[in-house]
Enzyme design. Structure first.
Site, PDB file in Angstrom:
ATOM      1  N   ASP A 178      11.800 -10.271   9.231  1.00  0.00           N
ATOM      2  CA  ASP A 178      10.698 -10.385   8.273  1.00  0.00           C
ATOM      3  C   ASP A 178       9.936  -9.056   8.242  1.00  0.00           C
ATOM      4  OD1 ASP A 178       9.048 -12.783   6.819  1.00  0.00           O
ATOM      5  OD2 ASP A 178       7.700 -11.208   7.555  1.00  0.00           O
ATOM      6  N   ILE A 179       9.610  -8.590   7.046  1.00  0.00           N
ATOM      7  CA  ILE A 179       8.863  -7.330   6.923  1.00  0.00           C
ATOM      8  C   ILE A 179       7.405  -7.570   7.341  1.00  0.00           C
ATOM      9  CG2 ILE A 179       8.065  -5.523   5.333  1.00  0.00           C
ATOM     10  CD1 ILE A 179      10.545  -6.065   3.639  1.00  0.00           C
ATOM     11  N   GLU A 221      10.130 -12.242   1.816  1.00  0.00           N
ATOM     12  CA  GLU A 221      10.500 -11.003   2.490  1.00  0.00           C
ATOM     13  C   GLU A 221      11.252 -11.295   3.791  1.00  0.00           C
ATOM     14  OE1 GLU A 221       7.541 -12.285   2.187  1.00  0.00           O
ATOM     15  OE2 GLU A 221       6.208 -11.849   3.881  1.00  0.00           O
TER      16      GLU A 221
END
Lengths: 301, 210
Positions: A178-179, A221
């Site tokens: 996950d960003i 994301e």
């Protein structure tokens, strides 16, 4: 009395016809085969077909060739399973993206001479059909924005890979990615830039993973990597390489530039797993990585 | 309906099939290293319209089957059905479909399994029907095998089997692949119009024995 000359049909046919004797030596090679293979009839007749095309000498071909001779059955080589029987180049004007002409082939018995049995092979060029089929499949399994696989494909593939790993007693690991602070990137640089950040992450993953690994956009994301035949230690090393690669990569687009970091959750399948339990553990790992400061990987064994 | 064949003729037919399938098994193992054993066939003479009910009774309900249909033509002609329980299909795919062709094929495992089952089914049907026809001094040709689905049940069978007139000969055998530890069922349904010829061929066989 003379009947029709069937040879004219074979000569003018828009598909390949070859006839092979019981030792798979070419007896007949129609003009279509000459054109597609680049081998004239004079160069094909009298030679074993496996000498002309060593790559067709597969267990499946042997099995079917012998069955045609011994049992008089016809055998079918579908494009779906075999791609092609003869390794011909695509004909001029064929769609891009295929090294080889895609074929549907049939093999059947044909008598010749005194009670002898030979085998005929028909070759149909289905490259164009295969092209559209591939395109349709791509459309249904890929995420349009990032070209990573989509969630639907991921869900199905994960179950398949778990089943395969069990069957062959192989290891299998999963990494959730996950960003970090993605919302802040979007807010600061705009959504088009955010899209570029997602693409940049996918490029980093692709540069780090093997061709057998499977990358999917899980949602927003969040991405997920299936690593077949990979144990915990290797998966942890992979996660660290990916984390470092993303941290070093500069995301630039629309005249703006930034860096970003990711958090990762790692887990591997266990014997006592029920269904996709490994997915829940990797997700727990991701949650823990976020909770403990981000830009790190946490394993939930 | 039994009166179309006498007990003696049915015994002879059973023997013919047994020998024919035995030869088929030997050939399969010799020719393509497919080690198959076939049980002594069960033969029934039925009114054609009762076939769906008959098949329903002959198939145990427990597993779902992958089913292949193939027509054969000769003086001995009819339909064959090959049923492979789903789990067994996986074993066949693991044994006969090499993993690299699966990876290259871009197929999901279910479709891959189906292609392998069709390929193996085509060969098994061809060997069994071919040898039986040979014993009856006939030569048959085959239509391409058709895959009828992976969860075939009685309802689907009923929809599929056209209502035929007259009498049909139904053969059932169970085959096992010893190198794959897998099994399946094979049904041959000889068409009404080949019954008379079959009866004659069987009578000739009996005369030959005397």
């Amino acid at each position: 009395m003379n009947g029709p000359d069937f040879r004219q049909i074979l000569d003018g046919l828009g598909q390949g016809i070859a006839i092979l004797d019981e030792k798979a030596v070419v007896l007949y090679w129609n003009p279509w085969m000459e054109r597609a293979s680049g081998i004239p009839e004079s160069g094909a007749v009298g030679r074993p077909v496996v000498e002309l095309f060593p790559s067709i000498d597969t267990p499946s071909l042997k099995r079917n060739f012998k069955s045609v001779l011994s049992f008089g059955i016809s055998a079918y080589f579908s494009n779906r399973l075999h791609k092609h029987l003869f390794p011909f180049k695509p004909l001029p004007g064929s769609p891009e993206g295929f090294d080889r002409m895609q074929q549907n082939c049939v093999m059947g018995p044909i008598s010749y001479g005194e009670g002898k049995r030979a085998v005929y092979v028909t070759v149909e060029d289905v490259t164009e059909t295969a092209f559209y089929q591939r395109k349709l499949v791509e459309l249904t399994i890929r995420d349009v924005l990032t070209t990573a696989y989509n969630r639907r494909y991921f869900d199905q593939r994960l179950l398949e890979e778990i089943e395969r790993a069990r069957r062959y007693a192989h290891e299998l690991s999963l990494i959730m990615v996950d960003i970090d602070h993605f919302k802040a990137i979007n807010d600061r640089f705009g959504h088009p830039f955010g899209d570029e950040a997602l693409r940049a992450l996918v490029r980093s993953c692709e540069a780090t993973m093997r061709t057998t690994d499977i990358l999917a956009r899980y949602g927003g994301e969040e991405f997920c990597l299936i690593l077949p035949e990979t144990g915990r230690a290797e998966a942890e090393a992979f996660a660290e390489r990916l984390r470092a690669a993303v941290e070093e990569r500069r995301v630039s687009a629309y005249g703006k530039e930034t860096t970003m970091t990711i958090s990762l959750g790692v887990s591997s399948i266990r014997d006592d797993d029920d269904g996709p339990a490994v997915l829940h553990r990797a997700d727990e790992g991701l949650y823990a990585a976020k909770a403990s400061g981000r830009n790190r990987a946490v394993t939930v064994p | 309906m039994q009166q179309t064949f006498s007990e003696l003729e049915l015994d002879a037919l059973r023997e013919l099939m047994n020998v024919g399938f035995g030869l088929a098994a030997v050939s399969l193992s010799e020719v393509i290293d497919l080690r198959v054993t076939l049980t002594v066939p069960k033969i029934s003479v039925l009114e054609a319209k009762t076939i769906p009910d008959f098949l329903e009774g002959e198939i145990d309900r427990a597993p779902a089957y992958s089913m292949i249909e193939q027509f054969f033509f000769g003086r001995f002609s009819g339909t064959s059905f090959l049923l492979v329980p789903k789990e067994e299909g996986k074993k066949l795919a693991a044994l006969f479909g090499d993993e690299s062709s699966y990876r290259d094929s871009e197929l999901d495992f279910g479709s891959f399994e189906r292609e392998v089952v069709v390929e193996i089914g085509n060969i098994v049907i061809g060997a069994c029907v071919g040898k039986l026809a040979e014993m009856l001094k006939d030569r048959v040709t085959f239509q391409p095998p058709r895959y009828l689905g992976s969860d075939v049940d009685a309802v689907k069978l009923r929809q599929h089997l056209a209502e035929n007139e007259g009498v049909a000969l139904v053969f059932k055998t169970k085959f096992s692949f010893s190198n794959a530890d897998a099994y399946g069922l094979l049904f041959l349904i000889a068409a009404n119009d080949s019954i008379e010829w079959t009866k004659k061929a069987v009578d000739e066989y009996i005369e030959g024995l005397a």
